[in-house]
Write a protein that holds these residues in place. Structure first.
Motif, PDB file in Angstrom:
ATOM      1  N   VAL A 182       0.790  -1.264  -0.269  1.00 56.55           N
ATOM      2  CA  VAL A 182      -0.089  -0.299  -0.258  1.00 56.55           C
ATOM      3  C   VAL A 182       1.104   1.304  -0.021  1.00 56.55           C
ATOM      4  O   VAL A 182       2.098   1.703   0.950  1.00 56.55           O
ATOM      5  CB  VAL A 182      -0.947   0.058   1.746  1.00 56.55           C
ATOM      6  N   VAL A 183       0.523   2.197  -1.050  1.00 52.89           N
ATOM      7  CA  VAL A 183       1.060   3.228  -1.359  1.00 52.89           C
ATOM      8  C   VAL A 183       1.319   4.006  -0.239  1.00 52.89           C
ATOM      9  O   VAL A 183       0.005   5.009   0.351  1.00 52.89           O
ATOM     10  CB  VAL A 183       1.160   4.102  -2.612  1.00 52.89           C
ATOM     11  N   CYS A 184       1.788   4.971   0.526  1.00 56.55           N
ATOM     12  CA  CYS A 184       1.673   5.816   1.392  1.00 56.55           C
ATOM     13  C   CYS A 184       2.615   7.003   1.259  1.00 56.55           C
ATOM     14  O   CYS A 184       2.603   7.416   0.477  1.00 56.55           O
ATOM     15  CB  CYS A 184       1.323   5.471   3.416  1.00 56.55           C
ATOM     16  N   SER A 185       2.436   8.207   2.470  1.00 55.72           N
ATOM     17  CA  SER A 185       2.825   8.934   2.152  1.00 55.72           C
ATOM     18  C   SER A 185       4.455   9.063   2.899  1.00 55.72           C
ATOM     19  O   SER A 185       5.202  10.263   2.813  1.00 55.72           O
ATOM     20  CB  SER A 185       2.772  10.400   2.511  1.00 55.72           C
ATOM     21  N   GLY A 186       4.654   8.138   4.133  1.00 57.71           N
ATOM     22  CA  GLY A 186       5.526   8.140   4.850  1.00 57.71           C
ATOM     23  C   GLY A 186       6.061   7.405   5.665  1.00 57.71           C
ATOM     24  O   GLY A 186       4.475   6.887   5.742  1.00 57.71           O
ATOM     25  N   PHE A 187       7.109   7.115   6.627  1.00 55.65           N
ATOM     26  CA  PHE A 187       6.167   6.420   8.013  1.00 55.65           C
ATOM     27  C   PHE A 187       5.331   6.957   8.975  1.00 55.65           C
ATOM     28  O   PHE A 187       4.438   6.068   9.556  1.00 55.65           O
ATOM     29  CB  PHE A 187       8.010   6.699   8.626  1.00 55.65           C
ATOM     30  N   ALA A 188       5.074   8.269   8.960  1.00 58.12           N
ATOM     31  CA  ALA A 188       5.038   8.776   9.479  1.00 58.12           C
ATOM     32  C   ALA A 188       3.180   8.750   9.416  1.00 58.12           C
ATOM     33  O   ALA A 188       2.604   8.327  10.124  1.00 58.12           O
ATOM     34  CB  ALA A 188       4.618  10.585  10.411  1.00 58.12           C
ATOM     35  N   HIS A 189       3.350   8.249   8.102  1.00 55.05           N
ATOM     36  CA  HIS A 189       1.701   8.372   7.348  1.00 55.05           C
ATOM     37  C   HIS A 189       1.197   6.879   7.852  1.00 55.05           C
ATOM     38  O   HIS A 189       0.141   6.658   7.876  1.00 55.05           O
ATOM     39  CB  HIS A 189       1.106   8.725   5.904  1.00 55.05           C
ATOM     40  N   ALA A 190       2.529   6.012   7.864  1.00 57.62           N
ATOM     41  CA  ALA A 190       1.884   4.826   7.992  1.00 57.62           C
ATOM     42  C   ALA A 190       1.724   3.962   9.242  1.00 57.62           C
ATOM     43  O   ALA A 190       0.629   3.699   8.999  1.00 57.62           O
ATOM     44  CB  ALA A 190       3.176   3.592   7.022  1.00 57.62           C
ATOM     45  N   LEU A 191       2.276   5.151  10.001  1.00 63.70           N
ATOM     46  CA  LEU A 191       1.942   4.930  11.810  1.00 63.70           C
ATOM     47  C   LEU A 191       0.013   5.267  12.032  1.00 63.70           C
ATOM     48  O   LEU A 191      -0.589   5.226  12.622  1.00 63.70           O
ATOM     49  CB  LEU A 191       3.044   5.857  12.217  1.00 63.70           C
ATOM     50  N   ARG A 192       0.444   6.818  10.990  1.00 69.14           N
ATOM     51  CA  ARG A 192      -1.399   7.282  11.445  1.00 69.14           C
ATOM     52  C   ARG A 192      -2.853   5.923  10.789  1.00 69.14           C
ATOM     53  O   ARG A 192      -3.121   5.433  11.165  1.00 69.14           O
ATOM     54  CB  ARG A 192      -1.806   8.542  10.584  1.00 69.14           C
ATOM     55  N   LEU A 193      -1.978   5.466   9.798  1.00 68.25           N
ATOM     56  CA  LEU A 193      -2.990   4.488   9.051  1.00 68.25           C
ATOM     57  C   LEU A 193      -3.440   3.542   9.786  1.00 68.25           C
ATOM     58  O   LEU A 193      -4.358   2.595  10.343  1.00 68.25           O
ATOM     59  CB  LEU A 193      -2.276   3.565   7.234  1.00 68.25           C
ATOM     60  N   LEU A 194      -2.142   3.025  10.614  1.00 67.16           N
ATOM     61  CA  LEU A 194      -2.295   1.920  11.472  1.00 67.16           C
ATOM     62  C   LEU A 194      -2.749   1.656  13.106  1.00 67.16           C
ATOM     63  O   LEU A 194      -3.967   1.047  13.218  1.00 67.16           O
ATOM     64  CB  LEU A 194      -0.768   1.224  11.654  1.00 67.16           C
ATOM     65  N   PHE A 195      -2.364   3.801  13.526  1.00 67.18           N
ATOM     66  CA  PHE A 195      -3.295   3.553  14.797  1.00 67.18           C
ATOM     67  C   PHE A 195      -3.899   4.918  14.878  1.00 67.18           C
ATOM     68  O   PHE A 195      -4.604   5.165  16.044  1.00 67.18           O
ATOM     69  CB  PHE A 195      -1.894   3.824  15.827  1.00 67.18           C
ATOM     70  N   GLY A 196      -4.644   5.317  14.159  1.00 72.93           N
ATOM     71  CA  GLY A 196      -5.342   6.058  13.943  1.00 72.93           C
ATOM     72  C   GLY A 196      -4.561   7.528  14.081  1.00 72.93           C
ATOM     73  O   GLY A 196      -3.303   7.506  13.909  1.00 72.93           O
ATOM     74  N   GLY A 197      -5.388   8.513  13.834  1.00 73.61           N
ATOM     75  CA  GLY A 197      -5.093   9.815  13.479  1.00 73.61           C
ATOM     76  C   GLY A 197      -5.480  10.724  12.370  1.00 73.61           C
ATOM     77  O   GLY A 197      -5.712  10.717  11.252  1.00 73.61           O
ATOM     78  N   PRO A 198      -4.625  12.015  11.717  1.00 79.37           N
ATOM     79  CA  PRO A 198      -5.203  12.470  10.189  1.00 79.37           C
ATOM     80  C   PRO A 198      -4.422  11.408   9.755  1.00 79.37           C
ATOM     81  O   PRO A 198      -3.529  11.104   9.080  1.00 79.37           O
ATOM     82  CB  PRO A 198      -4.067  13.855  10.311  1.00 79.37           C
ATOM     83  N   GLY A 199      -5.686  11.542   8.181  1.00 80.77           N
ATOM     84  CA  GLY A 199      -5.144  10.460   7.509  1.00 80.77           C
ATOM     85  C   GLY A 199      -4.919   8.777   7.841  1.00 80.77           C
ATOM     86  O   GLY A 199      -4.860   8.268   6.991  1.00 80.77           O
ATOM     87  N   GLY A 200      -5.481   8.882   8.896  1.00 82.63           N
ATOM     88  CA  GLY A 200      -5.611   7.364   9.292  1.00 82.63           C
ATOM     89  C   GLY A 200      -6.687   6.848  10.008  1.00 82.63           C
ATOM     90  O   GLY A 200      -7.777   6.982   9.702  1.00 82.63           O
ATOM     91  N   GLY A 201      -6.569   5.345  10.064  1.00 84.58           N
ATOM     92  CA  GLY A 201      -7.955   5.015  10.539  1.00 84.58           C
ATOM     93  C   GLY A 201      -7.700   3.300  11.657  1.00 84.58           C
ATOM     94  O   GLY A 201      -8.809   3.197  11.990  1.00 84.58           O
TER      95      GLY A 201
END
Ligand SMILES: Cc1ncc(COP(=O)(O)O)c(C=O)c1O
Length: 484
Positions: A182-201
């Motif tokens: 899955v393409v993302c915008s970088g490691f910080a975005h990956a963390l947000r996707l995995l655990f929640g936060g802006p742009g995450g879930g």
């Protein structure tokens, strides 16, 4: 009611876009003069800006062509605009008020902005492969089908996922196919996707074990997502992952930098890699592998990704932030099969983070071999810088040991006990920007690492590097300081 106007090609106009609001009532000519004058005065229309031709502005505003001609003529007469045969009507050079100087506020006790920036965190910005990127963009956008310019697939363009699957297998020993990426915008975005936060879930839950020394920004992202982090002690073999067995409570994931511990700099010992995977298998846990600078190794055998040991237990994350530039904002997650759907869902219905033209450009850069070439070139450059640093320290500060130098873009200088804080302060006063090792410590870590400085040797521009190292050597604590 105010009329507003946006010059657009739909109206057949050829000028640049401009939004104007004409006050309702009264003369249209006077309202247009006031609106244009205000736009010049407040700087929205910068000196030199070409105004739209009479006809298109008149058509868009629904006024007579002569009204626009008169308004322009009036403002030319007042000196706000200039009209020259062949170059149309433009905002006069001295029309705008001088920009207010922004004087940075400095209290008397603040050191100067560093003249020599050795703060770790970025590659040499002057080495971005502009020509190769432009050529790749041209090829990629020429070949792209029209549908590439519609809403993007949140998983990422298949061209990029294919290119990355091949590249990561070849260079980092990652076991994957494009479907797991899955393409993302970088490691910080990956963390947000995995655990929640802006742009995450919030795909995963905590607590998460993290290395006792690591990037505070990543810990704060987890804090913001209400995920508790549990520090894992470090030694010369990396994180002591076996100590997880003694941690009480349900730790569900372990965030590691196995190829190059951040920031202390060593690889995770093979036995520890195996222990981490065993823990994940027996405790139904996950390893989050941050492979932030895995391509940059100088004089040790390549260390492949832990992901290769068990693709179902590792979320592997990389990005171009160290290899190309942190400004590009492109990264990738290689996921266990069962997490792909949830992460794609967390990204949203359509791509909102990673620009599709940039994805296609990176895919071309990788497929054409230019990405490899750039990384090889940068590896040589950073290796030279590292060697220069080590040689300078050996000559001018032989009492200081340099560690973490086999890979990456930064080194750690071990200092005499008790000297770190004063060394960082002294460096700042001398215009040398760098950080101390303690800046990276987890607040709940049980132990302190020895005093040290984290030196980012990729940060200064090439021409300024030797001077930066020279300045660094001047501010290091002399032999004996702190040991008395
Ligand atoms: C430890 C660590 N992980 C990951 C990254 C990359 O972060 P991102 O991909 O969000 O730019 C960095 C910085 O470049 C880093 O220092």
């Amino acid at each position: 009611m105010a009329e507003s106007w946006v010059n657009s090609s739909e109206h057949g106009s050829v000028g640049s876009d401009l939004h104007l609001e004409l006050a309702a009532g009264g003369s249209r000519r006077a309202a247009l003069i006031r609106a244009l004058r205000a736009a010049v005065q407040d700087g929205r229309l910068a000196p030199g800006t070409r105004l739209p031709p009479y006809r298109s502005l008149a058509a868009d505003l629904g006024v007579a062509r002569n009204t626009v001609a008169d308004a322009y003529a009036e403002l030319v007469a007042e000196g706000w605009l200039t009209a020259r045969q062949g170059s149309g009507t433009r905002v006069a050079d001295r029309a705008a008020p001088p920009p207010r100087a922004r004087v940075p506020k400095r209290s008397p006790g603040t050191p100067a902005r560093p003249a020599y920036n050795l703060v770790q965190g970025q590659p040499d910005a002057g080495s971005f492969p502009r020509a190769a990127w432009l050529a790749a963009a041209r090829r990629a956008l020429t070949a792209a089908p029209n549908e590439a310019f519609g809403p993007g697939d949140p998983q990422g363009r298949v061209e990029l996922r294919r290119a990355l699957a091949g590249y990561l297998a070849r260079v980092r020993g990652v076991r994957t196919d494009p479907e797991r990426i899955v393409v993302c915008s970088g490691f910080a975005h990956a963390l947000r996707l995995l655990f929640g936060g802006p742009g995450g879930g919030a795909v995963l839950r905590g607590p998460v074990a993290v290395e006792a020394y690591g990037l505070g920004f990543h810990r704060s992202l987890l804090d913001a997502a209400k995920v508790r982090t549990v520090p894992l002690p470090l030694d010369e073999h990396g994180a002591r992952v076996e100590e997880l067995a003694d941690v009480r409570g349900p730790v569900r994931a372990m965030l590691l930098t196995p190829a190059h511990q951040f920031p202390t700099g060593g690889p995770l010992h093979p036995a520890r890699r195996a222990a981490a995977v065993d823990w994940a298998r027996t405790r139904d846990g996950l390893i989050l592998e941050d492979d932030y600078d895995g391509e940059f190794r100088y004089d040790r055998e390549p260390v492949g990704a832990v992901q290769g040991l068990d693709p179902e237990r590792v979320v592997y994350v990389g990005s171009v932030s160290k290899s190309l530039s942190p400004a590009v904002r492109l990264g990738w997650m290689v996921l266990p099969e069962h997490l792909v759907g949830a992460v794609v869902t967390a990204k949203g219905e359509r791509e909102a983070w990673a620009s599709v033209p940039d994805q296609l450009t990176l895919a071309d850069l990788v497929d054409s071999g230019h990405y490899d070439r750039h990384v090889r070139r940068m590896r040589q450059r950073y290796r030279r810088r590292r060697d220069h640093l080590v040689a300078a320290l050996a000559e001018r500060a032989p009492h200081i040991t340099v560690t973490g130098i086999a890979a990456g873009l930064h080194a750690v200088l071990r200092l005499p006990p008790g000297t770190e804080a004063s060394a960082v302060k002294a460096a700042a006063w001398q215009g040398v920007g760098l950080e101390g090792l303690s800046d990276y410590r987890h607040p709940a870590a049980a132990t302190h690492a020895p005093d040290g400085l984290v030196v980012g040797y990729a940060t200064p521009p090439e021409h300024a590097y030797a001077a930066a190292v020279d300045a660094l050597c001047r501010v290091l604590p002399p032999l004996g300081e702190g040991e008395l």
